[in-house]
Scaffold this motif. Structure first.
Motif, short mmCIF file in Angstrom:
data_model
loop_
_atom_site.label_atom_id
_atom_site.label_comp_id
_atom_site.label_asym_id
_atom_site.label_seq_id
_atom_site.Cartn_x
_atom_site.Cartn_y
_atom_site.Cartn_z
N LEU A 90 0.84 -1.19 0.00
CA LEU A 90 0.00 0.00 0.00
C LEU A 90 0.88 1.25 0.00
N ASP A 91 0.37 2.31 -0.63
CA ASP A 91 1.09 3.58 -0.56
C ASP A 91 0.72 4.32 0.73
N LYS A 92 1.20 5.53 0.88
CA LYS A 92 0.99 6.26 2.13
C LYS A 92 -0.48 6.57 2.38
N ASN A 93 -1.31 6.55 1.33
CA ASN A 93 -2.74 6.80 1.47
C ASN A 93 -3.55 5.51 1.54
N LEU A 94 -2.87 4.39 1.70
CA LEU A 94 -3.48 3.06 1.78
C LEU A 94 -4.14 2.63 0.49
N ASN A 95 -3.67 3.19 -0.64
CA ASN A 95 -4.06 2.67 -1.94
C ASN A 95 -3.18 1.47 -2.27
N GLU A 96 -3.77 0.45 -2.87
CA GLU A 96 -2.97 -0.71 -3.27
C GLU A 96 -2.04 -0.34 -4.43
N LEU A 97 -0.79 -0.75 -4.30
CA LEU A 97 0.16 -0.60 -5.40
C LEU A 97 -0.02 -1.75 -6.39
N ILE A 98 0.46 -1.53 -7.59
CA ILE A 98 0.31 -2.57 -8.62
C ILE A 98 1.10 -3.82 -8.26
N TYR A 99 2.26 -3.61 -7.65
CA TYR A 99 3.15 -4.73 -7.33
C TYR A 99 2.58 -5.59 -6.20
N LYS A 100 2.44 -6.87 -6.44
CA LYS A 100 1.99 -7.84 -5.44
C LYS A 100 2.87 -9.07 -5.54
N ILE A 101 2.88 -9.87 -4.48
CA ILE A 101 3.64 -11.13 -4.49
C ILE A 101 2.70 -12.27 -4.14
N ASN A 102 2.61 -13.23 -5.04
CA ASN A 102 1.89 -14.47 -4.76
C ASN A 102 2.93 -15.51 -4.35
N LEU A 103 2.94 -15.85 -3.07
CA LEU A 103 3.96 -16.75 -2.55
C LEU A 103 3.80 -18.17 -3.09
N ASN A 104 2.63 -18.51 -3.56
CA ASN A 104 2.42 -19.84 -4.15
C ASN A 104 3.24 -20.02 -5.41
N ASN A 105 3.59 -18.91 -6.05
CA ASN A 105 4.41 -18.97 -7.26
C ASN A 105 5.90 -19.06 -6.96
N LEU A 106 6.27 -18.86 -5.69
CA LEU A 106 7.68 -18.87 -5.31
C LEU A 106 8.09 -20.12 -4.55
N PHE A 107 7.15 -20.69 -3.78
CA PHE A 107 7.51 -21.77 -2.86
C PHE A 107 6.56 -22.95 -2.99
N ASP A 108 7.11 -24.14 -2.75
CA ASP A 108 6.28 -25.34 -2.67
C ASP A 108 5.66 -25.47 -1.28
N GLU A 109 6.36 -24.97 -0.25
CA GLU A 109 5.85 -25.03 1.11
C GLU A 109 5.21 -23.70 1.50
#
Length: 257
Positions: A90-109
């Motif tokens: 989130l930015d300083k105004n609590l708007n969602e930024l475009i960048y997100k991380i889906n941990l399912n795409n990075l880890f098997d566990e």
């Protein structure tokens, strides 16, 4: 998902202010500008702007329950959804930024906890492995398997500018950002060490037992000395002040009193 700017009447009394329609609070966080973030049981985040009557609000029903808020960088607030394995920024105004991380795409566990410093994210997996993720490079840059007896669900990860802390009910392991051990404490008999708080150059360890939370201060050798016990389990520390909520009032009290 929504962002609401609420203009409310906030009553200031020394270091306190009203929280209108108080709900059950899951956590209190503070950023470097002394803005206060409150996560409610309704999966709602409210940001109380310092020296202002403005309150920013963020709600996300897409990813499930919010597990953790990290406000180390108020221009890039980190929201961790453990059940859904997603991280939202989130930015300083609590708007969602475009960048997100889906941990399912990075880890098997499954990742059970996260922490952050600068552009580094530190992940703790359910099989007790630490991963370091560089946000700017968008990749994992290091990892280390820990030898732990405790179940991962009782273990938490914290970090500051040069250290990573792995805390369980009967141990504390401290590593540098290169994942080399610099401290390893076992079988100290502590009950439910549920939080580390970094306040400028000070480190506080918080242990909850029988309805009370005991706050310890760690010295440079990581030895701890008791500061005080409080009745609150949801609180934070900023500039030597304990921040709590009492009957809908956001209050701050000196830690040494």
């Amino acid at each position: 998902m929504k962002l609401i700017l609420l203009l409310t009447f906030i009553v200031f009394s020394s270091f306190s202010q009203n929280i209108l329609n108080p709900e059950k609070v899951n956590s209190i966080e503070v950023d470097i500008f002394d803005n206060i973030y409150i996560l409610s049981s309704k999966n709602n985040i409210k940001k109380y702007i310092n020296d202002s009557n403005n309150i920013l609000e963020y709600t996300n029903l897409e990813y499930g329950e919010i597990t953790k808020i990290i406000t180390e960088n108020p221009f890039r607030v980190i929201i961790f959804f453990k059940d859904n394995q997603n991280i939202v920024f989130l930015d300083k105004n609590l708007n969602e930024l475009i960048y997100k991380i889906n941990l399912n795409n990075l880890f098997d566990e499954k990742i059970v906890d996260i922490s952050n410093y600068s552009n580094l994210l530190f992940f703790l997996s359910e099989i007790n492995e630490i991963f370091i993720y560089d946000i700017t490079r968008n990749e994992i840059i290091n990892s280390k398997k820990l030898s732990l007896i405790n179940q991962s669900r009782s273990i938490k990860i914290f970090s500051n500018n040069n250290k990573i802390f792995i805390v369980g009910n009967s141990f504390k392991k401290i590593l540098n950002h290169e994942l080399n051990y610099i401290f390893d404490e076992k079988n100290q008999g502590d009950k439910n060490v549920n939080k580390l708080i970094f306040d400028e150059n000070k480190i506080y360890e918080c242990s909850k037992d029988e309805g009370k939370t005991t706050i310890f201060k760690l010295d440079d050798s990581f030895k701890k000395s008791k500061i005080k016990s409080i009745n609150d389990s949801i609180f934070n520390i900023r500039k030597n002040m304990i921040i709590t909520i009492n009957k809908g009032i956001l209050e701050q009290h000196p830690i040494n009193n």
